[in-house]
Design an enzyme around this catalytic site. Sequence first.
Site, PDB file in Angstrom:
ATOM      1  N   HIS A 154      72.940  12.468 -33.021  1.00 19.13           N
ATOM      2  CA  HIS A 154      74.409  12.537 -33.003  1.00 19.13           C
ATOM      3  C   HIS A 154      74.905  13.482 -34.099  1.00 19.13           C
ATOM      4  O   HIS A 154      75.812  14.283 -33.876  1.00 19.13           O
ATOM      5  CB  HIS A 154      75.018  11.146 -33.260  1.00 19.13           C
ATOM      6  CG  HIS A 154      74.696  10.115 -32.232  1.00 19.13           C
ATOM      7  ND1 HIS A 154      74.077   8.914 -32.538  1.00 19.13           N
ATOM      8  CD2 HIS A 154      74.910  10.090 -30.889  1.00 19.13           C
ATOM      9  CE1 HIS A 154      73.947   8.199 -31.432  1.00 19.13           C
ATOM     10  NE2 HIS A 154      74.422   8.886 -30.421  1.00 19.13           N
ATOM     11  N   LYS A 162      77.648  -2.523 -23.153  1.00 20.58           N
ATOM     12  CA  LYS A 162      76.444  -2.452 -23.982  1.00 20.58           C
ATOM     13  C   LYS A 162      76.410  -3.632 -24.941  1.00 20.58           C
ATOM     14  O   LYS A 162      77.422  -3.960 -25.560  1.00 20.58           O
ATOM     15  CB  LYS A 162      76.408  -1.144 -24.762  1.00 20.58           C
ATOM     16  CG  LYS A 162      75.883   0.008 -23.944  1.00 20.58           C
ATOM     17  CD  LYS A 162      75.554   1.205 -24.815  1.00 20.58           C
ATOM     18  CE  LYS A 162      74.867   2.286 -24.014  1.00 20.58           C
ATOM     19  NZ  LYS A 162      74.618   3.482 -24.824  1.00 20.58           N
ATOM     20  N   ARG A 204      70.716  15.544 -23.552  1.00 21.19           N
ATOM     21  CA  ARG A 204      69.342  15.533 -24.062  1.00 21.19           C
ATOM     22  C   ARG A 204      68.350  16.053 -23.032  1.00 21.19           C
ATOM     23  O   ARG A 204      67.493  16.844 -23.326  1.00 21.19           O
ATOM     24  CB  ARG A 204      68.932  14.103 -24.454  1.00 21.19           C
ATOM     25  CG  ARG A 204      69.604  13.624 -25.711  1.00 21.19           C
ATOM     26  CD  ARG A 204      69.424  12.149 -25.885  1.00 21.19           C
ATOM     27  NE  ARG A 204      70.008  11.452 -24.746  1.00 21.19           N
ATOM     28  CZ  ARG A 204      69.895  10.168 -24.525  1.00 21.19           C
ATOM     29  NH1 ARG A 204      69.179   9.424 -25.329  1.00 21.19           N
ATOM     30  NH2 ARG A 204      70.473   9.610 -23.488  1.00 21.19           N
ATOM     31  N   SER A 251      69.503   5.647 -29.602  1.00 22.27           N
ATOM     32  CA  SER A 251      69.719   4.554 -30.547  1.00 22.27           C
ATOM     33  C   SER A 251      68.799   3.384 -30.206  1.00 22.27           C
ATOM     34  O   SER A 251      68.254   2.730 -31.104  1.00 22.27           O
ATOM     35  CB  SER A 251      71.183   4.112 -30.525  1.00 22.27           C
ATOM     36  OG  SER A 251      72.012   5.184 -30.878  1.00 22.27           O
TER      37      SER A 251
HETATM   38  N1  COA Z   1      70.730  12.939 -29.724  1.00 23.45           N
HETATM   39  C1  COA Z   1      70.042  11.809 -29.601  1.00 23.45           C
HETATM   40  N2  COA Z   1      70.478  10.729 -28.909  1.00 23.45           N
HETATM   41  C2  COA Z   1      71.671  10.818 -28.321  1.00 23.45           C
HETATM   42  C3  COA Z   1      72.442  11.965 -28.406  1.00 23.45           C
HETATM   43  C4  COA Z   1      71.926  13.054 -29.135  1.00 23.45           C
HETATM   44  N3  COA Z   1      72.597  14.184 -29.259  1.00 23.45           N
HETATM   45  N4  COA Z   1      73.567  11.755 -27.729  1.00 23.45           N
HETATM   46  C5  COA Z   1      73.503  10.523 -27.220  1.00 23.45           C
HETATM   47  N5  COA Z   1      72.350   9.950 -27.588  1.00 23.45           N
HETATM   48  C6  COA Z   1      71.897   8.635 -27.181  1.00 23.45           C
HETATM   49  C7  COA Z   1      72.609   7.511 -27.857  1.00 23.45           C
HETATM   50  O1  COA Z   1      71.981   7.092 -29.020  1.00 23.45           O
HETATM   51  C8  COA Z   1      72.611   6.433 -26.797  1.00 23.45           C
HETATM   52  O2  COA Z   1      71.431   5.682 -26.854  1.00 23.45           O
HETATM   53  P1  COA Z   1      71.400   4.176 -26.311  1.00 23.45           P
HETATM   54  O3  COA Z   1      71.735   4.225 -24.860  1.00 23.45           O
HETATM   55  O4  COA Z   1      70.015   3.778 -26.584  1.00 23.45           O
HETATM   56  O5  COA Z   1      72.419   3.421 -27.113  1.00 23.45           O
HETATM   57  C9  COA Z   1      72.629   7.215 -25.487  1.00 23.45           C
HETATM   58  O6  COA Z   1      72.198   8.507 -25.822  1.00 23.45           O
HETATM   59  C10 COA Z   1      73.993   7.329 -24.877  1.00 23.45           C
HETATM   60  O7  COA Z   1      74.902   7.337 -25.937  1.00 23.45           O
HETATM   61  P2  COA Z   1      76.364   7.819 -26.085  1.00 23.45           P
HETATM   62  O8  COA Z   1      76.458   9.267 -26.047  1.00 23.45           O
HETATM   63  O9  COA Z   1      76.902   7.146 -27.263  1.00 23.45           O
HETATM   64  O10 COA Z   1      77.023   7.325 -24.788  1.00 23.45           O
HETATM   65  P3  COA Z   1      77.351   5.887 -24.407  1.00 23.45           P
HETATM   66  O11 COA Z   1      76.828   5.711 -23.043  1.00 23.45           O
HETATM   67  O12 COA Z   1      76.922   4.901 -25.410  1.00 23.45           O
HETATM   68  O13 COA Z   1      78.930   5.943 -24.441  1.00 23.45           O
HETATM   69  C11 COA Z   1      81.112   6.667 -23.693  1.00 23.45           C
HETATM   70  C12 COA Z   1      79.614   6.755 -23.556  1.00 23.45           C
HETATM   71  C13 COA Z   1      81.554   5.734 -24.761  1.00 23.45           C
HETATM   72  C14 COA Z   1      81.602   8.043 -24.035  1.00 23.45           C
HETATM   73  C15 COA Z   1      81.624   6.235 -22.309  1.00 23.45           C
HETATM   74  O14 COA Z   1      81.031   5.014 -21.940  1.00 23.45           O
HETATM   75  C16 COA Z   1      83.130   6.053 -22.325  1.00 23.45           C
HETATM   76  O15 COA Z   1      83.854   6.998 -22.295  1.00 23.45           O
HETATM   77  N6  COA Z   1      83.580   4.804 -22.369  1.00 23.45           N
HETATM   78  C17 COA Z   1      85.009   4.486 -22.370  1.00 23.45           C
HETATM   79  C18 COA Z   1      85.450   3.928 -21.025  1.00 23.45           C
HETATM   80  C19 COA Z   1      85.751   5.026 -20.062  1.00 23.45           C
HETATM   81  O16 COA Z   1      86.556   5.894 -20.285  1.00 23.45           O
HETATM   82  N7  COA Z   1      85.080   4.938 -18.909  1.00 23.45           N
HETATM   83  C20 COA Z   1      85.292   5.854 -17.820  1.00 23.45           C
HETATM   84  C21 COA Z   1      84.473   7.094 -17.934  1.00 23.45           C
HETATM   85  S1  COA Z   1      84.873   8.110 -16.561  1.00 23.45           S
END
Ligand code: COA
Length: 161
Positions: free
Chosen positions: A18, A42, A91, A129
């Site tokens: 991140h 989550k 990724r 994560s």
């Molecule tokens: N390097 C390494 N790991 C990474 C990374 C990077 N650059 N970017 C993301 N990751 C990992 C994270 O650690 C995470 O791991 P985990 O699944 O083991 O926890 C995974 O990739 C996904 O993480 P993240 O990018 O934080 O996405 P998320 O799925 O947790 O969250 C939101 C995504 C919050 C942006 C999305 O759910 C959201 O917008 N929610 C709000 C509700 C909404 O608007 N919904 C409608 C969408 S149309």
Amino acid sequence: MKKIAVYPGSFDPITYGHLDIIKRGLKVFDHVIVAVACNSQKNALFTFDERVDLIREVLKDESRVTVDTFTGLLIDYVAASEASVIIRGLRAISDFEYEYQISQMNSSIGKGVETLFMMTSLQYGYLSSSIVKEVCSLNGNIDGFVPPEVKKALRLKYRLD
Ligand code: COA
């Protein structure tokens, strides 16, 4: 006019993957808002407040970053902020379909908001994560994946120290 972007995620916890996206995002934008989602889908290890505190601690020397939280739709949060761009890290090919779906939905319900994808640096391409939590919980070495503050918080959670 300042170029401001929102970098959203659940950050449970924040990793070097991140941080890599945030630092590279700062090369393109004047300011990045790291927006921590209260994502009910989550099952988080860290509370909302703990996740925010850890990100603030890790990024305390970066004046061009603010840390905020949001509930509800990301697009509503972005629309109410000063930003008009969402940054997401990609990724692997496996991330593409999900991210494509979200970005299409966001652009159809949130007019004017663009999503900018940055390819995750090679060394973090396999990181998540969840995998860091698993390695830590089994007392593995996570030095290369998270900053020392996050490592300390994880080890405390798993009662390893
Ligand atoms: N390097 C390494 N790991 C990474 C990374 C990077 N650059 N970017 C993301 N990751 C990992 C994270 O650690 C995470 O791991 P985990 O699944 O083991 O926890 C995974 O990739 C996904 O993480 P993240 O990018 O934080 O996405 P998320 O799925 O947790 O969250 C939101 C995504 C919050 C942006 C999305 O759910 C959201 O917008 N929610 C709000 C509700 C909404 O608007 N919904 C409608 C969408 S149309």
